[in-house]
Design an enzyme around this catalytic site. Structure first.
Site, PDB file in Angstrom:
ATOM      1  N   PRO A  35     105.856  19.313  80.348  1.00  0.00           N
ATOM      2  CA  PRO A  35     105.828  18.969  81.771  1.00  0.00           C
ATOM      3  C   PRO A  35     104.566  19.559  82.396  1.00  0.00           C
ATOM      4  O   PRO A  35     104.153  20.677  82.040  1.00  0.00           O
ATOM      5  CB  PRO A  35     107.101  19.621  82.320  1.00  0.00           C
ATOM      6  CG  PRO A  35     107.458  20.681  81.345  1.00  0.00           C
ATOM      7  CD  PRO A  35     106.920  20.241  80.018  1.00  0.00           C
ATOM      8  N   HIS A  36     103.952  18.815  83.281  1.00  0.00           N
ATOM      9  CA  HIS A  36     102.701  19.279  83.866  1.00  0.00           C
ATOM     10  C   HIS A  36     102.525  18.709  85.261  1.00  0.00           C
ATOM     11  O   HIS A  36     103.135  17.706  85.625  1.00  0.00           O
ATOM     12  CB  HIS A  36     101.513  18.905  82.985  1.00  0.00           C
ATOM     13  CG  HIS A  36     101.430  17.435  82.695  1.00  0.00           C
ATOM     14  ND1 HIS A  36     102.220  16.828  81.735  1.00  0.00           N
ATOM     15  CD2 HIS A  36     100.680  16.453  83.239  1.00  0.00           C
ATOM     16  CE1 HIS A  36     101.943  15.539  81.701  1.00  0.00           C
ATOM     17  NE2 HIS A  36     101.003  15.284  82.615  1.00  0.00           N
TER      18      HIS A  36
END
Length: 117
Positions: A35-36
């Site tokens: 996730p970013h």
């Protein structure tokens, strides 16, 4: 932890991560998710690796549950830097030796070494 370490609002970081995940899962397969989010307040890339006690359904591309999560918070200013950081992490987390070592790590320092050696 990442929000606190960067002195950012946890709600803001979670919100930006969720907005990105609404575009499509960041589960890259093999039990791994990255996730970013890009944030104006972030000056340089910041990553946080976590090994989950219980794998979760992350709608990964291979349909497998995720037990390793590498959250990446990136500066909003450079899309090229974002792509380079994501590519570097993804390559590392596709290495079966790295994954095996991360999954058997008994401490945070062993988990760190699994990624850096």
């Amino acid at each position: 932890r990442a929000a606190n370490g960067l002195k950012l609002s946890t709600d803001s970081v979670v919100g930006d991560i969720q907005k990105r995940d609404e575009l499509g899962s960041t589960g890259i397969g093999g039990g791994v998710s990255i996730p970013h989010a890009r944030l104006r307040e972030v000056q340089r890339p910041c990553g946080l690796l976590a090994r989950l006690k219980q794998p979760v359904d992350y709608q990964a591309i291979d349909g497998q549950p995720v037990d390793l999560v590498f959250m990446l918070l990136l500066p909003a200013s450079s899309q090229l830097d974002q792509l380079n950081a994501l590519a570097t992490i993804a390559r590392k987390l596709r290495d079966q030796t790295v994954l095996r070592r991360a999954r058997i790590a008994g401490s945070a320092s062993e988990l760190y070494r699994a990624m850096t050696e």
